[in-house]
Scaffold this active site. Structure first.
Site, PDB file in Angstrom:
ATOM      1  CD  GLU A 149      -4.545   3.746   2.432  1.00 23.18           C
ATOM      2  OE1 GLU A 149      -3.611   4.534   2.622  1.00 23.18           O
ATOM      3  OE2 GLU A 149      -5.736   4.063   2.583  1.00 23.18           O
ATOM      4  CG  PHE A 150      -7.231   1.777   7.556  1.00 22.97           C
ATOM      5  CD1 PHE A 150      -7.438   0.589   8.248  1.00 22.97           C
ATOM      6  CD2 PHE A 150      -6.247   2.638   8.002  1.00 22.97           C
ATOM      7  CE1 PHE A 150      -6.685   0.276   9.380  1.00 22.97           C
ATOM      8  CE2 PHE A 150      -5.482   2.338   9.130  1.00 22.97           C
ATOM      9  CZ  PHE A 150      -5.699   1.161   9.816  1.00 22.97           C
ATOM     10  CE  LYS A 152     -15.204   1.694   2.072  1.00 18.29           C
ATOM     11  NZ  LYS A 152     -14.590   2.843   2.732  1.00 18.29           N
ATOM     12  CD  GLU A 153      -8.958  -3.781  -4.635  1.00 15.90           C
ATOM     13  OE1 GLU A 153      -9.664  -4.362  -5.465  1.00 15.90           O
ATOM     14  OE2 GLU A 153      -7.894  -4.246  -4.194  1.00 15.90           O
ATOM     15  CE  LYS A 205      -5.267  -3.147   6.065  1.00 15.67           C
ATOM     16  NZ  LYS A 205      -6.348  -2.418   5.430  1.00 15.67           N
ATOM     17  CG  ASN A 209      -8.611  -5.489   6.663  1.00 24.18           C
ATOM     18  OD1 ASN A 209      -9.335  -4.489   6.651  1.00 24.18           O
ATOM     19  ND2 ASN A 209      -7.684  -5.692   5.750  1.00 24.18           N
ATOM     20  N   GLY A 254     -24.527 -12.532   2.450  1.00 23.58           N
ATOM     21  CA  GLY A 254     -24.346 -12.793   1.019  1.00 23.58           C
ATOM     22  C   GLY A 254     -23.537 -14.056   0.791  1.00 23.58           C
ATOM     23  CB  CYS A 261      -7.651  -6.707   2.125  1.00 24.30           C
ATOM     24  SG  CYS A 261      -6.593  -5.582   1.202  1.00 24.30           S
TER      25      CYS A 261
HETATM   26  P1  NAD Z   1      -0.653  -5.636  -5.691  1.00 24.32           P
HETATM   27  O1  NAD Z   1      -0.030  -6.987  -5.597  1.00 24.32           O
HETATM   28  O2  NAD Z   1      -1.867  -5.443  -6.514  1.00 24.32           O
HETATM   29  O3  NAD Z   1       0.434  -4.586  -6.207  1.00 24.32           O
HETATM   30  C1  NAD Z   1       1.757  -4.612  -5.804  1.00 24.32           C
HETATM   31  C2  NAD Z   1       2.621  -4.078  -6.933  1.00 24.32           C
HETATM   32  O4  NAD Z   1       3.980  -4.075  -6.471  1.00 24.32           O
HETATM   33  C3  NAD Z   1       2.610  -4.941  -8.191  1.00 24.32           C
HETATM   34  O5  NAD Z   1       2.316  -4.153  -9.318  1.00 24.32           O
HETATM   35  C4  NAD Z   1       4.047  -5.508  -8.278  1.00 24.32           C
HETATM   36  O6  NAD Z   1       4.510  -5.662  -9.596  1.00 24.32           O
HETATM   37  C5  NAD Z   1       4.827  -4.444  -7.546  1.00 24.32           C
HETATM   38  N1  NAD Z   1       6.104  -4.902  -6.982  1.00 24.32           N
HETATM   39  C6  NAD Z   1       6.381  -6.090  -6.373  1.00 24.32           C
HETATM   40  N2  NAD Z   1       7.675  -6.103  -5.983  1.00 24.32           N
HETATM   41  C7  NAD Z   1       8.206  -4.898  -6.324  1.00 24.32           C
HETATM   42  C8  NAD Z   1       9.493  -4.309  -6.178  1.00 24.32           C
HETATM   43  N3  NAD Z   1      10.491  -4.956  -5.600  1.00 24.32           N
HETATM   44  N4  NAD Z   1       9.679  -3.065  -6.662  1.00 24.32           N
HETATM   45  C9  NAD Z   1       8.676  -2.400  -7.280  1.00 24.32           C
HETATM   46  N5  NAD Z   1       7.448  -2.902  -7.443  1.00 24.32           N
HETATM   47  C10 NAD Z   1       7.210  -4.144  -6.973  1.00 24.32           C
HETATM   48  O7  NAD Z   1      -0.939  -5.208  -4.185  1.00 24.32           O
HETATM   49  P2  NAD Z   1      -1.994  -4.103  -3.672  1.00 24.32           P
HETATM   50  O8  NAD Z   1      -3.377  -4.619  -3.730  1.00 24.32           O
HETATM   51  O9  NAD Z   1      -1.655  -2.801  -4.273  1.00 24.32           O
HETATM   52  O10 NAD Z   1      -1.619  -4.101  -2.115  1.00 24.32           O
HETATM   53  C11 NAD Z   1      -0.364  -3.641  -1.679  1.00 24.32           C
HETATM   54  C12 NAD Z   1      -0.345  -3.751  -0.169  1.00 24.32           C
HETATM   55  O11 NAD Z   1      -1.354  -2.917   0.407  1.00 24.32           O
HETATM   56  C13 NAD Z   1      -0.633  -5.154   0.368  1.00 24.32           C
HETATM   57  O12 NAD Z   1       0.118  -5.377   1.517  1.00 24.32           O
HETATM   58  C14 NAD Z   1      -2.102  -5.102   0.717  1.00 24.32           C
HETATM   59  O13 NAD Z   1      -2.455  -6.012   1.730  1.00 24.32           O
HETATM   60  C15 NAD Z   1      -2.242  -3.681   1.220  1.00 24.32           C
HETATM   61  N6  NAD Z   1      -3.582  -3.111   1.081  1.00 24.32           N
HETATM   62  C16 NAD Z   1      -4.303  -3.356  -0.045  1.00 24.32           C
HETATM   63  C17 NAD Z   1      -5.571  -2.792  -0.190  1.00 24.32           C
HETATM   64  C18 NAD Z   1      -6.392  -3.073  -1.420  1.00 24.32           C
HETATM   65  O14 NAD Z   1      -7.582  -2.761  -1.384  1.00 24.32           O
HETATM   66  N7  NAD Z   1      -5.824  -3.608  -2.487  1.00 24.32           N
HETATM   67  C19 NAD Z   1      -6.089  -1.977   0.816  1.00 24.32           C
HETATM   68  C20 NAD Z   1      -5.310  -1.719   1.945  1.00 24.32           C
HETATM   69  C21 NAD Z   1      -4.057  -2.312   2.056  1.00 24.32           C
END
Ligand code: NAD
Length: 438
Positions: A149-150, A152-153, A205, A209, A254, A261
């Site tokens: 997934e790409f 951005k928050e 991915k 990044n 900055g 990420c």
């Molecule tokens: P996060 O840690 O915020 O959320 C993960 C969720 O999964 C949590 O709510 C946790 O309780 C839940 N979880 C953990 N184990 C579980 C299980 N066994 N069953 C059900 N739920 C479970 O992570 P995120 O920021 O959402 O990122 C998820 C993935 O996506 C990561 O690998 C991250 O690198 C990737 N990613 C994140 C972003 C971003 O902007 N946050 C963007 C692209 C990719």
């Protein structure tokens, strides 16, 4: 299609709501009861523009539901996304425990052939490990797709719904076709769905990044040189960004990058390099430059006050690692606040949405204010860390009058330094013309 999404926080929640919004029947799973309960009440657990509306719409039309029950979600699914966290372990490698546990839970819950889509950012070779888990624990055939997934928050919904490209790693033509169908509503204007091997998708991915993080660290290094030579980094940025080979994105200097990420993904590459014996000198340096950069604003403050912040009150504007999110994972603000506290300062923090999150990090060691102007009352300095829009044009006249010492430390170069200095502030940017002291 019937879809299960394992993990319902930043990424999983966006995936689940956006897919439900295109008519699919989606069940999101999480292990945290408070997340599941809140989401089922239609309350978003994260701050993300546009998410609340999508959430309530799709909950009320019955296409979206959240549960703690993996069996219920997976048993009925054609496709199951794995969107759990893959944080850094202490040694910089990826902590795979959540992902591997979730994969095992899905394998045990499957009641029919299933396409398993790894959405989480995972090291090269993970799809093979997940395939092995299914071979050992699931009697039904499973296709394992790597679909990083790409998003951005802060613009997550728009990014998911209008991706530049969709990367699909799989060795199955049927699974690739299924993914094309799923993403069709989001790529109608011709943005490509790129099919490739699982391993290529996994590395893509990290490469994306790491390259973006490299641009940021590179520009921060240039900004530090700009400071040393009295050069304006904005001129340099414009001078290189207009070169079409370089482009304008991710060239703002900055206080360093943060978030969930870039820091962990760049370290993961270094770790993959160690594991394979491949040198990753560039990404290793990117991490080091960023760690140093996070301390630069605090160092400017300390220099300005001759190294002593006892009896000084410093206001910190912006705590989230970037605007439009409440995420403070690896946020530069955390390094700055600790630096200021260690030097004896009284620290007053403010952020439009991240104050609850900030409490987990700072507790009662800082004072919290909901308004930036109130946070600055009586302060000896304002440190701008997150470039939230409302911070761009505060009433500088009123600000100056309300502060004890009129010093601005602009960690994101959002203010016009020359104007601020003309107004009587001491102003310090990151590679922009600044006042003499500091
Ligand atoms: P996060 O840690 O915020 O959320 C993960 C969720 O999964 C949590 O709510 C946790 O309780 C839940 N979880 C953990 N184990 C579980 C299980 N066994 N069953 C059900 N739920 C479970 O992570 P995120 O920021 O959402 O990122 C998820 C993935 O996506 C990561 O690998 C991250 O690198 C990737 N990613 C994140 C972003 C971003 O902007 N946050 C963007 C692209 C990719």
């Amino acid at each position: 299609m019937k879809i299960a999404v394992i993990g319902s926080n930043y990424v999983g929640l966006v995936v689940a709501t956006c897919l439900a919004n295109t008519g699919h029947d989606v069940v999101g799973v999480d292990i945290k009861p408070e997340i599941v309960a809140k989401l089922n009440r239609g309350e978003s657990t994260i701050y993300e523009p546009g998410l609340s509306e999508l959430l309530t719409t799709n909950l009320s039309n019955g296409r979206l539901l959240f549960t703690l029950d993996h069996y219920m979600a997976v048993a009925r699914a054609d496709i199951c996304f794995l969107a759990v966290g893959t944080p850094s372990a202490d040694d910089g490698s990826v902590n795979m425990s959540h992902l591997l546990t979730a994969a095992a839970q899905v394998a045990e819950a499957a009641t029919a052939p299933l396409t398993v889509v790894i959405k989480s950012t995972v090291p090269v070779g993970t799809a093979d490990r997940v395939r092995q888990i299914f071979a050992e624990r699931c009697v039904h055939p499973a296709e394992i797709v790597s679909n990083p997934e790409f998003l951005k928050e802060g613009t997550a919904i728009a990014d998911f719904q209008h991706p530049d490209r969709v990367v699909v790693g799989t060795n199955s033509d049927e699974a690739a076709e299924q993914m094309r169908e799923l993403y069709a509503p989001f790529v109608r204007t011709g943005h490509p769905v790129l099919a490739m091997s699982n391993r290529s998708a996994e590395l893509t991915k990290y490469a994306a990044n790491a390259l973006l993080a490299t641009r940021i660290s590179f520009m921060n290094e240039m900004a530090n040189l700009a400071d040393a030579y009295g050069v304006n980094i904005h001129d340099v940025r414009r001078g290189i960004g207009t070169d079409r080979r370089i482009g304008t994105s991710f060239l703002f200097s900055g206080v360093g990058y943060g978030g969930s990420c870039f820091p962990k993904d760049v370290s993961a590459i270094s770790h993959m390099g160690q594991e394979t014996g491949v040198s990753t000198q560039i990404v290793n340096a990117v991490t080091q430059v960023n760690a140093d950069q996070k301390r630069k604003l605090g160092e400017k403050v300390l220099r300005y006050f001759s190294g002593d912040l006892t009896d000084r009150t410093i206001a910190v504007w912006g705590l989230a690692f970037k605007p439009k999110t409440d995420d403070m994972r690896d946020a530069p603000s955390r390094v700055l606040v600790e630096q200021l506290l260690a030097a004896g300062a009284t620290v007053v923090v403010t952020d439009p949405v991240a104050l609850d999150e900030a409490w987990h990090h700072f507790g009662d060691r800082v004072r919290y204010e909901t308004s930036a102007m109130t946070a600055a009352v009586g302060a000896d300095a304002v440190c701008l860390v997150t470039e939230w829009q409302p911070y761009r044009f505060p009433d500088f006249g009123a600000l100056k009058v309300s502060m004890r010492t009129a010093a601005l430390f602009d960690g994101r170069n959002i203010w016009d330094g020359a104007k601020r200095i003309a107004e009587g502030f001491d102003y310090f940017g990151m590679g922009t013309p600044s006042s003499d002291r500091g």
